[in-house]
Write an enzyme that holds these catalytic residues in place. Structure first.
Site, mmCIF file in Angstrom:
data_model
loop_
_atom_site.group_PDB
_atom_site.id
_atom_site.type_symbol
_atom_site.label_atom_id
_atom_site.label_comp_id
_atom_site.label_asym_id
_atom_site.label_seq_id
_atom_site.Cartn_x
_atom_site.Cartn_y
_atom_site.Cartn_z
ATOM 1 N N ASP A 98 39.665 29.117 63.308
ATOM 2 C CA ASP A 98 39.667 29.879 62.069
ATOM 3 C C ASP A 98 38.449 29.466 61.251
ATOM 4 O OD1 ASP A 98 40.731 31.426 59.869
ATOM 5 O OD2 ASP A 98 42.712 31.033 60.700
ATOM 6 N N ASP A 199 38.184 34.452 58.145
ATOM 7 C CA ASP A 199 39.074 34.701 57.015
ATOM 8 C C ASP A 199 38.403 35.618 55.985
ATOM 9 O OD1 ASP A 199 41.664 33.509 55.861
ATOM 10 O OD2 ASP A 199 40.279 33.240 54.193
ATOM 11 N N GLU A 256 38.871 39.088 59.556
ATOM 12 C CA GLU A 256 40.009 39.534 58.754
ATOM 13 C C GLU A 256 39.451 40.369 57.610
ATOM 14 O OE1 GLU A 256 43.791 37.859 56.178
ATOM 15 O OE2 GLU A 256 41.806 37.048 55.915
ATOM 16 N N HIS A 332 50.667 34.678 60.048
ATOM 17 C CA HIS A 332 51.191 33.678 59.111
ATOM 18 C C HIS A 332 51.266 34.185 57.667
ATOM 19 C CE1 HIS A 332 46.910 33.635 58.683
ATOM 20 N NE2 HIS A 332 47.014 32.895 57.604
ATOM 21 N N ASP A 333 50.756 35.382 57.407
ATOM 22 C CA ASP A 333 50.799 35.941 56.050
ATOM 23 C C ASP A 333 51.838 37.054 55.900
ATOM 24 O OD1 ASP A 333 48.646 34.364 55.179
ATOM 25 O OD2 ASP A 333 47.174 35.858 55.831
HETATM 26 C C1 NOJ Z 1 43.764 35.010 54.417
HETATM 27 C C2 NOJ Z 1 44.585 33.965 55.096
HETATM 28 O O1 NOJ Z 1 45.153 34.513 56.257
HETATM 29 C C3 NOJ Z 1 45.609 33.497 54.094
HETATM 30 O O2 NOJ Z 1 46.597 32.679 54.668
HETATM 31 C C4 NOJ Z 1 44.876 32.784 52.987
HETATM 32 O O3 NOJ Z 1 45.773 32.453 51.973
HETATM 33 C C5 NOJ Z 1 43.776 33.659 52.390
HETATM 34 N N1 NOJ Z 1 43.032 34.385 53.357
HETATM 35 C C6 NOJ Z 1 42.810 32.807 51.632
HETATM 36 O O4 NOJ Z 1 42.087 32.010 52.531
#
Ligand code: NOJ
Length: 565
Positions: A98, A199, A256, A332-333
């Site tokens: 990551d 990210d 992302e 994970h989000d």
């Molecule tokens: C996206 C990540 O997947 C998330 O978990 C994170 O809180 C935010 N970006 C900030 O890095």
């Protein structure tokens, strides 16, 4: 279409904190990942995306990095990490790291320097502005509630943080900073990693002048996305990164990219001139939020299958021949996919398999999130004290500040959408704490672990796990799963999602019942089911003779080989 290993791979995401604890401190770690590599090999995945393991004060569980070239103490050492990489390569698996470079931690040495004085050598590595009449420089809201600016008395200025105040945004306008980031990326690549997941990479270029966001509703802080999503210099920055770093390695890169359009995704992932291999888009995971509400993701609305089809078709067709899709239903989000898009009660097993079929039969690279392969579900902790996620805790705090005592609705929203749904420990077996740790876990285990766990899934031949294995194998055996053109059938149907995939002489028919009913689905004349061509299904064959009118059982999924006639 060019054939590439990263198109043919299936990626498995590990959120190390919650994966497996090898030393009894209640926190998953790198040795825990090593211990489970045989399990992953058995599943059949070939790439692991590891959520951040770098040094971090863990304000946002590692997405706030204080040293990009070292490992978080709780997770182990660089030596452990080296062993992880070599153990993976020994098994023919690849490791994607990551990369969090829109922001760092406020405990990173760059920021510690930056905040010291206005003329510090690192000042311009971050985005500092004077206040406006004693308040923030503009009205942008943070993704994690409140203002996106934090006042720092030392120099009497504010710094920008699109996420938490311990995640200051890096200033990509600064060439020296970019150089340092590229050197750091090269350092990891030279260690032998196989790629990066980047990210919120489409937020790195902010509009000059940082203007106020348009005001909708009465909220003090507003969504300023138009001034930092896919900003003016984004493609230039990524182009520089490609020239100076990425183009020198045969790696998997995935960005992302919240709020991205298909046109922008083609620009980024284009076969010839692209900058990254693929991106994560968010449209399908926003179908159950009320976009008109100021509460954003927390305002839950029921989603409709016809909307999911429309979004999926737009992405499948929009990137066909031009770019490449990444496919995911959870990470994970996000809440657990079986709870969100399936039925985590009576039809948990059937619907988890149906969703798995969906994930593996679209054009793109599938991403499985840890625990998804055994059908792990959302959790409903009764008290806010049981939650750990900064986004959920900030939302709750703001809710209480604005609305007072009625916290039931806030907790209900967290049950539905909170990120901790995905972060409860992986359920390995039916021992205490689901076999995740012999200590006290950093977050509670989902109480359904005696029933839903890996040991059980491995034992039962009909389990969700074994169904995933079969899908992964089929994808490897038949290139039509990976490269076939996608064509939807009967897009207005509210319960059944069907499509074909075509490549040279081969064609697949996929039929998915997204409901607990038994809808009848009538195939168009052009689509004929050939005898004994059922490749995979989540129910035993039903023996029906009529090959045009198909009655599907609750959450049934079938994939057929078709004659092209
Ligand atoms: C996206 C990540 O997947 C998330 O978990 C994170 O809180 C935010 N970006 C900030 O890095």
């Amino acid at each position: 279409m060019n054939r590439k290993w990263w198109k043919e791979s299936v990626v498995y995401q590990i959120y190390p904190r919650s994966f497996y604890d090898s030393n009894g401190d209640g926190i998953g770690d790198i040795r825990g990942v090593i211990a489970k590599l045989n399990y992953l090999q058995r599943l059949g995945v070939d790439v692991v995306w590891l959520s951040p393991v770098y040094k971090s004060p863990n304000d946002d569980n590692g997405y706030d990095i204080s040293d990009y070239q070292d490992i978080m103490g709780e997770f182990g050492t660089l030596g452990d990490w080296d062993e992880l990489l070599s153990q993976m390569h020994l098994r023919g698996m690849k490791l994607v790291m990551d990369l969090v470079i829109n922001h760092s931690s406020d405990e990173h040495r760059w920021f510690i320097e930056s905040r010291k004085s206005k003329d510090n050598r690192y000042r311009d590595y971050y985005i500092w502005r004077p206040g406006r009449d004693g308040t923030e420089p503009n009205n942008w809201a943070s993704f994690f509630s409140g203002s996106a600016w934090q006042y720092d008395p030392r120099t009497d200025e504010y710094y920008l943080h699109l996420f938490s105040k311990k995640q200051p945004d890096l200033n990509w306008e600064n060439r020296r900073l970019r150089r340092e980031i590229f050197d750091m990326m090269t350092w990891w690549l030279d260690k032998g990693i196989d790629g990066f997941r980047m990210d919120v990479i489409n937020l790195i270029s902010k509009v000059h002048g940082l203007p106020d966001a348009p005001t909708t509703g009465g909220a003090r802080y507003q969504w300023g996305g138009q001034y930092f999503v896919h900003g003016l210099r984004l493609l230039e920055f990524l182009g520089e990164m490609k020239d100076e770093v990425l183009s020198r390695y045969d790696i998997l890169t995935v960005g992302e990219t919240p709020m991205i359009t298909t046109e922008q995704a083609v620009d980024i992932t284009h076969e010839e001139r692209g900058l990254l291999n693929m991106v994560f888009q968010f449209e399908h995971v926003m179908l159950d939020q009320d976009r008109s509400s100021n509460l954003g993701k927390w305002q839950h609305v029921p989603w409709r299958l016809t909307d999911l089809k429309a979004v999926t078709t737009r992405w499948q067709k929009g990137l066909e021949d031009n770019g490449w899709n990444s496919l995911y239903l959870s990470n994970h989000d996000q809440p657990r996919s079986v709870s969100r898009f399936g039925d985590d009660g009576r039809y948990r097993v059937e619907s988890a398999k149906m969703l798995a079929t969906f994930l593996h039969t679209l054009q793109g690279t599938p991403y499985i999130y840890q625990g998804e392969e055994i059908g792990m579900t959302n959790v409903r902790f009764p008290r806010i004290e049981d939650y750990r996620d900064i986004e959920s805790l900030n939302f709750y705090r703001e809710w209480v500040a604005q609305r007072g005592g009625d916290t039931g609705a806030a907790l209900a929203a967290i049950h539905e959408k909170g990120r901790d749904n995905a972060r409860t420990p992986v359920q390995w077996d039916d021992r205490e704490h689901a076999g995740f740790t012999v200590g006290e876990p950093w977050i509670g285990v989902n109480p359904n672990y005696p029933d839903i766990n890996v040991a059980k899934a491995l034992e039962e031949p009909d389990s969700i796990f074994h169904y995933y294995r079969k899908l992964i194998r089929l994808r490897r055996e038949h290139p039509v799963f990976v490269y076939g053109r996608y064509d939807p059938i009967c897009e207005e149907h509210e319960q059944v999602y069907a499509y074909t995939r075509t490549l040279d002489g081969e064609r697949l028919l996929v039929m998915l019942n997204f409901s607990a009913d038994t809808p009848v689905f009538v195939l168009p004349d052009a689509v004929k089911i050939v005898d004994r061509a059922l490749l995979i299904a989540n129910y035993p064959a039903d023996g029906t003779q009529d090959r045009r009118r198909v009655t599907l059982r609750p959450y049934e999924a079938r994939v057929y080989f078709l004659s092209k006639g």
